[in-house]
Design a protein around this motif. Structure first.
Motif, PDB file in Angstrom:
ATOM      1  N   UNK A  36       0.835  -1.198   0.000  1.00  0.00           N
ATOM      2  CA  UNK A  36       0.000   0.000   0.000  1.00  0.00           C
ATOM      3  C   UNK A  36       0.871   1.251   0.000  1.00  0.00           C
ATOM      4  N   UNK A  37       0.354   2.300  -0.651  1.00  0.00           N
ATOM      5  CA  UNK A  37       0.973   3.627  -0.621  1.00  0.00           C
ATOM      6  C   UNK A  37      -0.021   4.571   0.026  1.00  0.00           C
ATOM      7  N   UNK A  38       0.377   5.207   1.137  1.00  0.00           N
ATOM      8  CA  UNK A  38      -0.482   6.160   1.841  1.00  0.00           C
ATOM      9  C   UNK A  38      -0.016   7.579   1.551  1.00  0.00           C
ATOM     10  N   UNK A  39      -0.940   8.439   1.164  1.00  0.00           N
ATOM     11  CA  UNK A  39      -0.656   9.865   0.998  1.00  0.00           C
ATOM     12  C   UNK A  39      -1.458  10.601   2.067  1.00  0.00           C
ATOM     13  N   UNK A  40      -0.763  11.047   3.117  1.00  0.00           N
ATOM     14  CA  UNK A  40      -1.423  11.650   4.274  1.00  0.00           C
ATOM     15  C   UNK A  40      -1.141  13.150   4.323  1.00  0.00           C
ATOM     16  N   UNK A  41      -2.138  14.007   3.992  1.00  0.00           N
ATOM     17  CA  UNK A  41      -1.920  15.457   4.066  1.00  0.00           C
ATOM     18  C   UNK A  41      -1.823  15.936   5.505  1.00  0.00           C
ATOM     19  N   UNK A  42      -0.842  16.816   5.747  1.00  0.00           N
ATOM     20  CA  UNK A  42      -0.666  17.422   7.066  1.00  0.00           C
ATOM     21  C   UNK A  42      -0.754  18.932   6.911  1.00  0.00           C
ATOM     22  N   UNK A  43      -0.389  19.686   7.940  1.00  0.00           N
ATOM     23  CA  UNK A  43      -0.568  21.131   7.939  1.00  0.00           C
ATOM     24  C   UNK A  43       0.176  21.822   6.798  1.00  0.00           C
ATOM     25  N   UNK A 114      -9.633  15.945   7.778  1.00  0.00           N
ATOM     26  CA  UNK A 114      -9.619  17.294   8.349  1.00  0.00           C
ATOM     27  C   UNK A 114      -8.830  18.267   7.457  1.00  0.00           C
ATOM     28  N   UNK A 115      -7.655  17.849   6.995  1.00  0.00           N
ATOM     29  CA  UNK A 115      -6.826  18.747   6.194  1.00  0.00           C
ATOM     30  C   UNK A 115      -7.269  18.778   4.734  1.00  0.00           C
ATOM     31  N   UNK A 116      -7.461  17.622   4.174  1.00  0.00           N
ATOM     32  CA  UNK A 116      -7.816  17.510   2.761  1.00  0.00           C
ATOM     33  C   UNK A 116      -8.140  16.047   2.497  1.00  0.00           C
ATOM     34  N   UNK A 117      -8.327  15.681   1.239  1.00  0.00           N
ATOM     35  CA  UNK A 117      -8.604  14.283   0.936  1.00  0.00           C
ATOM     36  C   UNK A 117      -7.362  13.417   1.162  1.00  0.00           C
ATOM     37  N   UNK A 118      -7.608  12.260   1.735  1.00  0.00           N
ATOM     38  CA  UNK A 118      -6.549  11.294   2.003  1.00  0.00           C
ATOM     39  C   UNK A 118      -6.618  10.202   0.934  1.00  0.00           C
ATOM     40  N   UNK A 119      -5.481   9.812   0.382  1.00  0.00           N
ATOM     41  CA  UNK A 119      -5.462   8.807  -0.684  1.00  0.00           C
ATOM     42  C   UNK A 119      -4.637   7.593  -0.263  1.00  0.00           C
ATOM     43  N   UNK A 120      -5.152   6.401  -0.571  1.00  0.00           N
ATOM     44  CA  UNK A 120      -4.411   5.158  -0.352  1.00  0.00           C
ATOM     45  C   UNK A 120      -4.475   4.341  -1.635  1.00  0.00           C
ATOM     46  N   UNK A 121      -3.320   3.910  -2.118  1.00  0.00           N
ATOM     47  CA  UNK A 121      -3.251   3.061  -3.308  1.00  0.00           C
ATOM     48  C   UNK A 121      -2.765   1.675  -2.890  1.00  0.00           C
TER      49      UNK A 121
END
Length: 405
Positions: A36-43, A114-121
């Motif tokens: 899996x690839x996680x794209x986690x938006x932060x501040x 909370x910050x934006x859309x979170x994506x997981x591939x």
């Protein structure tokens, strides 16, 4: 951890191509064996994390300003709406590796946070050589039990365990063993993870009314010999599945339970009569995944007196009497300094016959069914794990982790 292609793209700064960046993410994930690839938006930035052998690792960060374009590129590839930002979306796309054009199916999940859309591939790589019971970690005795059960003309084969325990891979392996031109095999899955030639695979779609239960009803009119249902989630699906197995079909499915013995009382909770359970369930397979020791940096490890004392508190005495030497990986370049490379299953196979069938008819508890099954020769999952640790396949720490799941 350094993912070289992605790092090179990030270092290009103004010249950065979003298309190349997303391609490099998939390429790096594949070469590092990530599932899996996680794209986690932060501040102020976006964190990229790779799940390798079941464990998440920080890989890179990139500027928050880039994220909207990266997300749009992923949505376009997965045929999702680029103007939708408030609702979850699921899709998939096929990526061809640059070096050998090998296809990888990538499943995409996007959800607002909370910050934006979170994506997981999720990368779904169909590796033909892995579809064998021995490669999945099943002992010779358990393989014999399973092969006898799947070659019966009817009944249920149930793979159980939590999410991410390898249940679907086990079912795909059994389907591939059963896949011959003389039988008709139909599956209904959510989602279809791997395409198998010669099998009719149906993607469940609850929004259009194609649930597991409705799909199973329709499948029966297609004259199948063998049916695979992705998961038994509710009483309706369970009822249809049991009736299907009772009327001359072999049915394979998964169930979320902690171990094999809990499977049978779980079906009782789903309003299935005990006599139907005892006459339709052939076997229940309980399983987990543990990390394998890296073969390049594997070394022996003597158990210290303090460790032996701690182990005796959680392990049956007879499991430690014969061997005091186990193994561990010290970490090398091949395994990314983790000491582990790849995963293998730890299993228990409960055969529903004789005394076990009688216990089910009495509506015995899971503990009593488990006790009867062990008396009949079932090797518990934990003991199977200890055997793999003694053989140097995994570590004691990985096996002990099963106790806390």
């Amino acid at each position: 951890m350094i993912a070289t292609h992605t790092q090179r793209e990030l270092e290009q700064g103004a010249k950065l191509s979003i298309i190349n960046f997303v391609d490099c993410l998939v390429e790096d994930a594949y070469h590092l064996r990530a599932s899996d690839v996680h794209l986690d938006p932060e501040d102020e930035q976006v964190q990229i994390r790779f799940r390798i052998d079941g464990v998440l690792h920080d890989a890179h960060t990139f500027r928050r300003e880039m994220y909207a374009e990266v997300l749009s590129r992923i949505k376009i590839l997965a045929h999702l709406r680029t103007d939708e930002h408030q609702a979850p979306q699921d899709g998939r796309f096929r990526y061809l590796l640059r070096e050998d054009r090998k296809p990888i199916d990538v499943r995409v999940s996007i959800i607002p946070t909370f910050y934006e859309e979170n994506a997981v591939m999720r990368l779904l790589v169909d590796q033909e050589e892995e579809f064998a019971l021995g490669n999945l970690g099943f002992s010779e005795e358990n393989q014999k039990k399973i092969l006898r059960a799947i070659h019966k003309p009817y009944g249920m084969i149930l793979a159980t365990g939590p999410t991410g325990s390898g249940k679907t891979t086990t079912l795909y392996t059994l389907i591939k063993i059963l896949n011959t031109r003389s039988v008709s095999i139909i599956t209904i899955e959510d989602p279809v993870e791997y395409a198998i030639r010669g099998i009719n695979q149906i993607q469940a779609n609850p929004r259009s009314g194609l649930t597991f239960a409705n799909g199973l009803r329709s499948i029966l009119r297609q004259d199948p010999n063998i049916i695979m249902v992705g998961e038994i989630r509710d009483a309706e699906t369970a009822g249809i599945a049991v009736n299907t197995a009772l009327t001359g079909h072999l049915l394979l499915s998964t169930l979320h339970t902690n171990d094999a013995a809990t499977t049978l009382p779980r079906l009782l909770d789903m309003k299935i009569e005990s006599y139907l359970i005892s006459s339709t369930v052939n076997i229940a397979i309980g399983q987990r995944l543990v990390r394998k020791i890296c073969s390049r940096c594997k070394k022996e490890k003597e158990i210290t007196p303090a460790e032996a004392k701690s182990l005796r508190e959680v392990l049956p005495a007879h499991l430690l009497e014969t061997q005091q030497t186990f193994y561990q990986g010290h970490g090398c370049q091949k395994c990314g300094k983790s000491g582990y490379q790849g995963r293998i299953g730890v299993q228990e196979v409960l055969l529903v016959d004789g005394p076990v069938r009688e216990a089910v008819l009495r509506k015995a508890t899971a503990d009593k069914i488990r006790k009867v099954a062990i008396e009949q020769g079932m090797v518990p999952m934990f003991e199977d794990g200890i055997a793999k640790a003694k053989a140097g396949i995994t570590t004691l720490e990985e096996v002990l982790r099963l106790l806390h799941e």
